[in-house]
Design a protein around this motif. Structure first.
Motif, PDB file in Angstrom:
ATOM      1  N   VAL A 241       0.836  -1.204   0.000  1.00  0.00           N
ATOM      2  CA  VAL A 241       0.000   0.000   0.000  1.00  0.00           C
ATOM      3  C   VAL A 241       0.868   1.251   0.000  1.00  0.00           C
ATOM      4  O   VAL A 241       0.681   2.179  -0.802  1.00  0.00           O
ATOM      5  CB  VAL A 241      -0.941   0.005   1.235  1.00  0.00           C
TER       6      VAL A 241
ATOM      7  N   LEU B  14       2.515   6.468  -6.901  1.00  0.00           N
ATOM      8  CA  LEU B  14       1.456   7.318  -7.442  1.00  0.00           C
ATOM      9  C   LEU B  14       1.825   8.797  -7.316  1.00  0.00           C
ATOM     10  O   LEU B  14       1.799   9.550  -8.297  1.00  0.00           O
ATOM     11  CB  LEU B  14       0.148   7.039  -6.698  1.00  0.00           C
TER      12      LEU B  14
ATOM     13  N   MET C 249       3.265   6.172   6.459  1.00  0.00           N
ATOM     14  CA  MET C 249       2.071   5.348   6.206  1.00  0.00           C
ATOM     15  C   MET C 249       2.354   3.881   6.516  1.00  0.00           C
ATOM     16  O   MET C 249       1.561   3.206   7.180  1.00  0.00           O
ATOM     17  CB  MET C 249       1.756   5.503   4.725  1.00  0.00           C
TER      18      MET C 249
ATOM     19  N   LEU D 119       0.758   1.435   9.577  1.00  0.00           N
ATOM     20  CA  LEU D 119       0.114   0.150   9.335  1.00  0.00           C
ATOM     21  C   LEU D 119       0.789  -1.002  10.071  1.00  0.00           C
ATOM     22  O   LEU D 119       0.105  -1.941  10.480  1.00  0.00           O
ATOM     23  CB  LEU D 119       0.089  -0.141   7.830  1.00  0.00           C
TER      24      LEU D 119
ATOM     25  N   VAL E 249      -5.852   0.580   6.607  1.00  0.00           N
ATOM     26  CA  VAL E 249      -5.438   0.048   5.295  1.00  0.00           C
ATOM     27  C   VAL E 249      -6.513   0.335   4.267  1.00  0.00           C
ATOM     28  O   VAL E 249      -6.242   0.839   3.168  1.00  0.00           O
ATOM     29  CB  VAL E 249      -5.172  -1.465   5.378  1.00  0.00           C
TER      30      VAL E 249
ATOM     31  N   PHE F 202      -6.464   3.969   3.309  1.00  0.00           N
ATOM     32  CA  PHE F 202      -5.350   4.335   2.433  1.00  0.00           C
ATOM     33  C   PHE F 202      -5.592   3.825   1.011  1.00  0.00           C
ATOM     34  O   PHE F 202      -5.361   4.533   0.032  1.00  0.00           O
ATOM     35  CB  PHE F 202      -4.030   3.776   2.971  1.00  0.00           C
ATOM     36  N   ILE F 203      -6.049   2.592   0.921  1.00  0.00           N
ATOM     37  CA  ILE F 203      -6.302   2.044  -0.421  1.00  0.00           C
ATOM     38  C   ILE F 203      -7.354   2.895  -1.126  1.00  0.00           C
ATOM     39  O   ILE F 203      -7.209   3.263  -2.297  1.00  0.00           O
ATOM     40  CB  ILE F 203      -6.741   0.566  -0.329  1.00  0.00           C
TER      41      ILE F 203
ATOM     42  N   ALA G 110      -7.957   6.001  -0.592  1.00  0.00           N
ATOM     43  CA  ALA G 110      -7.345   7.273  -0.975  1.00  0.00           C
ATOM     44  C   ALA G 110      -6.540   7.116  -2.252  1.00  0.00           C
ATOM     45  O   ALA G 110      -6.610   7.940  -3.174  1.00  0.00           O
ATOM     46  CB  ALA G 110      -6.458   7.782   0.158  1.00  0.00           C
ATOM     47  N   ILE G 111      -5.766   6.025  -2.322  1.00  0.00           N
ATOM     48  CA  ILE G 111      -4.941   5.804  -3.516  1.00  0.00           C
ATOM     49  C   ILE G 111      -5.827   5.697  -4.747  1.00  0.00           C
ATOM     50  O   ILE G 111      -5.546   6.291  -5.798  1.00  0.00           O
ATOM     51  CB  ILE G 111      -4.085   4.537  -3.342  1.00  0.00           C
TER      52      ILE G 111
ATOM     53  N   VAL H 186      -7.209   9.179  -5.660  1.00  0.00           N
ATOM     54  CA  VAL H 186      -6.184  10.043  -6.246  1.00  0.00           C
ATOM     55  C   VAL H 186      -5.811   9.551  -7.642  1.00  0.00           C
ATOM     56  O   VAL H 186      -5.703  10.343  -8.596  1.00  0.00           O
ATOM     57  CB  VAL H 186      -4.948  10.105  -5.334  1.00  0.00           C
ATOM     58  N   ALA H 187      -5.632   8.264  -7.758  1.00  0.00           N
ATOM     59  CA  ALA H 187      -5.275   7.708  -9.061  1.00  0.00           C
ATOM     60  C   ALA H 187      -6.365   8.023 -10.075  1.00  0.00           C
ATOM     61  O   ALA H 187      -6.083   8.414 -11.218  1.00  0.00           O
ATOM     62  CB  ALA H 187      -5.068   6.194  -8.946  1.00  0.00           C
TER      63      ALA H 187
ATOM     64  N   VAL I   7      -5.876  11.584 -11.075  1.00  0.00           N
ATOM     65  CA  VAL I   7      -4.659  11.833 -11.852  1.00  0.00           C
ATOM     66  C   VAL I   7      -4.804  11.277 -13.263  1.00  0.00           C
ATOM     67  O   VAL I   7      -4.459  11.944 -14.247  1.00  0.00           O
ATOM     68  CB  VAL I   7      -3.449  11.215 -11.137  1.00  0.00           C
ATOM     69  N   PHE I   8      -5.327  10.062 -13.380  1.00  0.00           N
ATOM     70  CA  PHE I   8      -5.304   9.410 -14.697  1.00  0.00           C
ATOM     71  C   PHE I   8      -6.541   9.699 -15.542  1.00  0.00           C
ATOM     72  O   PHE I   8      -6.482   9.704 -16.741  1.00  0.00           O
ATOM     73  CB  PHE I   8      -5.129   7.899 -14.513  1.00  0.00           C
TER      74      PHE I   8
END
Lengths: 177, 101, 691
Positions: A105, A112, B18, B22, C673, C676-677, C679-680, C683-684, C687-688
C-alpha cells in the motif's frame, strides 16, 4: 545533472535527504522504541535544515522548538508512562503478512505521488527567498488572524481534553485510599 | 535546486510514515509514524511556498498551523493511549478491538 | 545583550520634568543602581556559599542590607540639602519602537523608600539573626529574605513599567517563599499560596494598565508617561480612566486593600521578622508607592482623575473595616496585621484625596513603628512560645525593654503628640478636611471626602482602642502562660530601641509651620495643585484627632486593663451584635471560599463527573440500545422473511451479512489500510482520468 551538482545547496540537500531517509526508515522499523523516537528527532532536524535551505527561518525555529523540543519530550513521557518495552522487542510490529500488505500500500502511494509530481513539475527550479519573522508575523496577525485564533482554541480544547482524559477517575482515587 | 527534489523526498517520507502506521502494534509508535507523515507534509508546504514566491507566505503559515495541530494531536493522542494503558495494561493497538460488535 | 555595552547610555531626567530646581545628585546617584543589585547578589551568594560561612550566610544578608541602609541614609540626607532628581538607564532590548531598559530612579520618592527599606531592613535582619537561631532552614531563610528586600528595591528603583513588574513579581515570589517558610504545616503552605494567588489576581490589573499606558504613550518609562500627562496627550487620556483603574487594582493587591486584603492576615504564618519587613517597608507599601509614582496621572484633569474617587473610597473602607476586625483578634500578630491594613487604608485615602505628601509621610513614619511593633511582638512570642494574647499578660516585669519600646510604638500608632504617628496622621486628617472642600467637584469627590474624613477620625479612635487592648492584655495583669518568660537577647532588643528612637523622631522632620524637610525633599517632586501641605496646624482636625485617640485609649484602658472590675464591660463588648461579624472577618474569606474556590473545585469536578456518568453513559448506552434494537428489527425482519417463505433471498442476505461481518474486525489498522487504499484509488482516478 551537472548543473544540479554545481550548486552548493544541492550537496547539502543530498546529504540531508539521505540522512533523513535513513532516519525515517529507522522510525518505522526500529525494534527499540527509544531509538525510533531519536530517529524521528533526526528526521525532523533534517527537515529543519531543508526549511533553512528554502529560507523559511521562522518555521525552522518552530520545528526545532515545538517539535524537537516539546513533542519529543511528550513522546518520551508517553513511552515511560505506558511502560512500552524500552529494549529490543520483536512484538512491536505486526506479523510479516501484514507488513507485506502495508509495504504494498505504501509503495503504491509513493509511486502514485512520485509519478504525478514528475509529470506535473518535471525539473522546475525553485530558489530560496528569505522570509523574515516580521513578514510571518504581519501575515499571521493580519490575513490569517482568524485561523490563528481558531488554532489557539484547538490547542485549548486539546489541553482540556488531555487533562480530562489523563486524569484519574475520582472514584478510583477514593478506592485507592 | 529543483522543486521535485523536495516534493519527492516529502512523498517518500509520507509513504514511510504510512507504512509505519500500518505495521506498528504499539500505539505510541503509531503516533510517531503519524508525526513523520505530518513532517513530510510540512516539507511540501514550505517547498511550494518558496516555489510560488507566495507574497502572503501561506505555505509557511500553514506549516506552522500543521505543527500546532500536530502538537495538540500528540497531546490528546498520548492521553488516550495513557487511558487505554491504564484500563488494559497494554498499549497495543490490535488489542483494542472493542469497536467490534 | 549585544547592544548592552554599545548603547550604554546614562540619561538625565527628561527635560521639562523639572519643576523645582534639582541637582542630578552626581556620582552618588549614578551608582544608585547598586542599591537593588547588591541584595540580589547577596541572595544568590547565600544560596551557593551561605552554608560554608561561619554565620551561615547571615553576614552576607546583613552586609548587603547595611550597605543599602547606608547608601539610603546618605542619599536621604543629601536630598534634604539639595533635592536630587536623577534617572539612569541602560538599554537592554528593543521591542519594536519601544525600548526595554534597566533604569534607576533617584528622586525624593525613591530615595525615601531606599532609606526606609535599608534602615528598617538592616535592623530586622540583625534581629532575625537571633530570632531564627537554630532554624533548620536558617541559610535559606536569609537567601529568600535578601531576595525579598532586593525585589522591593528593584521595584522602587524602577524607571519603567517592565522593571517595576520584574520587581513586583520578585517580591511576590519571595513573599511566597517566606510566608511558607514553615511549610510542614498545611496551614502555612496554604497561607503562602493564598497570598500568591490573591496577588496574582490583582497583578492582572497591573499588567493591563501598564500595557495600556505604555502602548498609548509609546514608552515604558514613567518619565515619558508623566511627560505625556503634562502635555495633555490625547491618546493617553482616552484610555486613562481604565488604565488608571487597572493599575490601581494591581496596587490594591500588593497593598492589601479591601477586598484584596484577605491575604495579609494569613501571611502571619511566616516568621515574625518577615511580617515586620513585609508590613513596614516592603511589599505592602508597593501599592502606595506605585500610586505615588504615577501621581500626576491620577491628579491631572482629563486623565484618571475619577479613579481617585475609587481610591479614596477603597482606602476609607479598608481603614475602617479592618480596624474594627483588629478589635476582636486574640492572636497578637493578627491584631498588628489588621492594624497595618487599617493604616494602609489611611495612606490610600490620603492619596485618593490628592494629598501626596501626607500619604507618603504616613508610609514613612508607619514603617518605623510598625516594624517595631512586629519585632516587639516577635520578642514576646519568642519568650512565651505562643501567639495568643490569652497566654500572655504581665510581661512588663519580665521584658522591660520589649515593654518600653512596644508602648512607644503603640503610642506612635495611636497618634499621641510628639510621636511620629501623630504628625503623619494629623496631616492626613488635615488634607482630607482640605479635600472635602477642594476636591474637584466634577467627580463628586468633595462629599465623599467628608464621609471619609469622618471614617478616618473614627478609625483613629479604633486604632487607639485596639492598641490599648493589645498592650493591656500582653504586658499588664498576671502572666497566664507557661514557664518563666525572660527578656530577649541583646541582638533582638537593641534594634527595638533604635526603631523606638525613629518612632519618636521620624515625625519631627515635617512639623507644620516648623519643619518642612520631608515636604521639600519628597513631596515637591511634582507641582501638585491639590496637594495641600499645611504650613500651620489645622486646629479643628488636630483637636478631633487627638480627642479620638485619647478617647480610644481611655475606653480601652477602662475595658481591658486587668486589676479592674471590668468583666461586665468586656461582656457588653462581646455581646455587641458586631462581634460575630468581626470575628468572622465579615465572612469575606467564607465568601471567597463559597463563591469562588469551592464552586471551582467541588461542583466543576462533580459536574464533570456527572457529565461522565450521565451524558456520556447515556450516549454509549443509547448507542448500544439502538444497536440492539436494530438487531432485533433485523432479526424480526429475518424471521418474518423466513415466515414469508422467501428463503432464498433471506439466505442470501444472511450470507452477505456474514461476509461483511468479517471486515468488521474492530482493529483500527485494518480500517486504516482500507482508508489508504481508498485514498490511492481516488487520487489515481483523479490523476489518470480526471482531466
Amino acid at each position: 545533472m551537472g548543473d544540479w551538482l554545481s550548486e552548493v545547496a544541492n550537496w547539502w540537500f543530498a546529504a540531508v535527504a539521505l540522512a533523513m531517509g535513513y532516519a525515517a526508515y529507522r522510525v518505522v522499523t526500529s525494534a527499540n522504541v527509544v531509538h525510533a523516537v531519536l530517529a524521528l528527532v533526526a528526521t525532523l532536524g533534517g527537515s529543519a535544515v531543508l526549511f533553512l535551505l528554502l529560507g523559511a527561518e521562522f518555521v525552522v525555529w518552530t520545528v526545532v522548538l515545538v517539535y524537537i523540543g516539546a513533542v519529543i519530550v511528550l513522546f518520551l513521557f508517553g513511552i515511560m508512562i505506558t511502560r512500552a518495552p524500552l529494549g529490543y522487542e520483536a512484538e512491536l510490529d505486526h506479523p510479516p503478512k501484514t507488513k507485506a500488505l502495508a509495504a504494498i500500500v505504501a509503495g503504491a502511494m509513493f509511486l502514485l505521488i512520485g509519478w504525478t509530481l514528475v509529470d506535473a513539475f518535471g525539473t522546475e527550479e525553485v530558489t530560496a527567498s528569505v522570509t523574515t519573522v516580521g513578514d510571518i508575523g504581519l501575515q499571521l496577525f493580519g490575513r490569517f488572524v482568524l485561523p490563528f485564533e481558531v488554532v489557539s482554541l484547538v490547542l485549548l480544547a486539546a489541553l482540556i481534553g488531555g487533562i480530562v482524559l489523563a486524569r484519574q477517575d475520582p472514584v478510583d482515587i477514593e478506592d485507592q485510599r | 535546486m529543483i522543486l521535485n527534489q523536495f516534493l519527492i523526498l516529502g512523498a517518500f517520507l509520507f509513504s514511510l510514515g504510512m507504512y509505519g502506521v500500518l505495521v506498528r502494534r504499539n500505539a505510541v509508535l503509531v503516533l510517531l509514524s503519524v508525526e513523520l507523515m505530518l513532517a513530510a507534509v510540512n516539507i511540501n508546504l514550505v517547498a511550494f511556498d518558496a516555489y510560488l514566491r507566495d507574497a502572503i507566505a501561506g505555505g509557511q503559515i500553514f506549516a506552522l498551523f500543521v505543527i500546532t495541530v500536530a502538537a495538540a494531536e500528540v497531546g490528546i493522542g498520548l492521553a488516550i493511549v495513557l487511558l487505554i494503558f491504564r484500563n488494559r495494561q497494554s498499549a497495543n493497538v490490535d488489542e483494542m478491538d472493542l469497536m467490534k460488535l | 545583550m549585544t547592544n548592552f555595552f554599545s548603547t550604554l547610555s546614562i540619561l538625565a531626567a527628561a527635560e521639562g520634568d523639572k519643576v523645582v530646581e534639582f541637582s542630578d545628585g552626581g556620582t552618588l546617584a549614578e551608582f544608585a543602581w547598586l542599591i537593588p543589585v547588591v541584595p540580589l547578589l547577596a541572595a544568590f551568594a547565600i544560596v551557593f556559599w551561605g552554608k560554608k560561612l561561619p554565620q551561615k550566610g547571615w553576614e552576607l544578608a546583613v552586609g548587603a542590607m547595611g550597605f543599602v541602609g547606608l547608601y539610603g541614609t546618605v542619599l536621604f540626607l543629601s536630598n534634604f540639602s539639595q533635592g536630587i532628581t536623577y534617572e539612569g538607564s541602560v538599554n537592554i532590548a528593543q521591542l519594536g519602537d519601544m525600548a526595554v531598559e534597566w533604569g534607576w530612579m533617584v528622586d525624593g520618592l525613591s530615595i525615601m523608600m531606599y532609606f526606609v527599606v535599608g534602615v528598617v531592613g538592616t535592623l530586622v535582619f540583625v534581629y532575625a539573626r537571633s530570632y531564627m537561631d537554630g532554624d533548620i532552614r536558617f541559610t535559606w531563610f536569609f537567601a529568600s529574605f535578601s531576595l525579598f528586600a532586593g525585589g522591593m528595591l528593584v521595584l522602587v528603583s524602577a524607571a519603567n513599567f517592565i522593571q517595576l513588574i520584574v520587581g513586583w513579581e520578585l517580591v511576590g515570589v519571595a513573599s511566597y517563599l517566606l510566608i511558607g517558610h514553615y511549610w510542614e504545616s498545611h496551614e502555612n503552605s496554604s497561607a503562602a499560596i493564598k497570598a500568591f494567588l490573591v496577588n496574582k489576581v490583582a497583578d492582572v490589573g497591573l499588567f493591563i494598565g501598564a500595557i495600556m499606558m505604555s502602548v498609548s504613550v509609546g514608552s515604558f518609562r514613567f518619565t515619558d508617561i508623566l511627560h505625556a500627562v503634562e502635555e495633555h496627550d490625547g491618546t493617553l487620556s482616552q484610555v486613562a480612566f481604565w488604565a488608571g483603574l487597572a493599575v490601581f487594582i494591581g496596587a490594591m493587591g500588593k497593598s492589601a486593600q479591601f477586598p484584596f486584603h484577605v491575604w495579609l492576615p494569613d501571611a502571619m504564618a511566616g516568621p515574625t521578622p518577615v511580617s515586620a519587613l513585609m508590613h513596614a517597608a516592603t511589599m505592602v507599601t508597593a501599592g502606595v508607592y506605585l500610586v505615588g509614582r504615577l501621581f500626576p496621572f491620577y491628579l491631572t484633569e482629563g486623565f484618571a482623575e475619577e479613579v481617585r474617587v475609587v481610591i479614596i473610597i477603597v482606602g476609607a473602607l479598608t481603614l475602617f473595616l479592618t480596624g474594627l476586625i483588629a478589635l476582636v483578634q486574640n492572636d497578637i500578630k493578627k491584631v498588628l496585621a489588621y492594624s497595618t491594613l487599617s493604616q494602609l487604608g489611611y495612606m490610600m485615602a490620603a492619596m485618593g484625596a490628592g494629598a501626596y505628601t501626607a500619604g507618603l509621610f504616613h508610609l514613612f513614619t508607619h514603617a518605623f513603628f510598625k516594624a517595631l511593633l512586629f519585632l516587639g511582638a516577635g520578642s514576646v512570642i519568642h519568650a512565651v512560645h505562643s501567639n495568643n494574647m490569652s497566654d500572655m499578660g504581665g510581661l512588663r516585669k519580665y521584658m522591660p525593654w520589649t515593654y518600653r519600646t512596644f508602648v512607644v510604638a503603640s503610642m506612635a500608632l495611636a497618634g499621641l503628640p510628639i510621636f511620629a504617628g501623630f504628625f503623619s496622621k494629623d496631616e492626613i486628617l488635615a488634607s482630607l478636611n482640605y479635600a472635602s472642600s477642594n476636591f474637584s467637584a466634577s467627580v463628586g469627590g468633595g462629599s465623599v471626602a467628608t464621609v471619609v474624613l469622618v471614617m478616618a477620625i473614627a478609625g483613629a479612635f479604633i486604632t487607639a482602642f485596639y492598641m490599648t487592648r493589645t498592650v493591656a492584655l500582653t504586658f499588664f495583669g498576671e502572666y497566664k502562660g507557661h514557664g518563666e518568660p525572660h527578656e530577649s537577647p541583646k541582638l533582638m532588643y537593641v534594634p527595638l530601641i533604635i526603631l523606638g528612637a525613629f518612632s519618636v523622631a521620624a515625625g519631627w522632620i515635617n512639623i507644620p509651620g516648623i519643619t518642612s524637610w520631608f515636604t521639600d525633599a519628597v513631596g515637591a517632586r511634582f507641582q501638585i495643585v491639590a496637594d495641600h501641605h499645611a504650613t500651620s496646624f489645622d486646629v479643628p482636625m488636630l483637636v478631633l484627632g487627638l480627642a479620638a485617640a485619647l478617647g480610644g485609649i481611655a475606653l480601652g484602658w477602662r475595658i481591658w486593663m486587668p486589676d479592674r472590675e471590668t468583666q461586665s464591660a468586656r461582656d457588653t463588648f462581646r455581646i455587641n451584635g458586631l462581634y460575630p461579624l468581626l470575628e468572622n472577618k465579615y465572612f469575606i474569606d467564607d465568601f471567597y471560599m463559597g463563591a469562588i474556590v469551592r464552586p471551582l473545585r467541588g461542583p466543576v469536578a462533580r459536574s464533570v463527573d456527572w457529565f461522565n456518568g450521565h451524558v456520556l453513559d447515556l450516549v454509549v448506552n443509547g448507542a448500544g440500545f439502538m444497536a440492539a434494537a436494530t438487531g432485533k428489527l433485523v432479526y424480526g425482519f429475518d424471521q418474518r422473511g423466513l415466515d414469508g417463505a422467501i428463503n432464498a433471498s433471506a439466505g442470501g442476505a444472511g450470507k452477505m451479512g456474514g461476509l461483511l461481518r468479517l471486515t468488521q474486525t474492530g482493529r483500527i489498522q485494518q480500517y486504516v489500510v482500507g482508508m489508504f487504499i481508498g485514498a490511492i484509488v481516488i487520487v489515481a482516478g483523479f490523476v489518470f482520468f480526471g482531466q
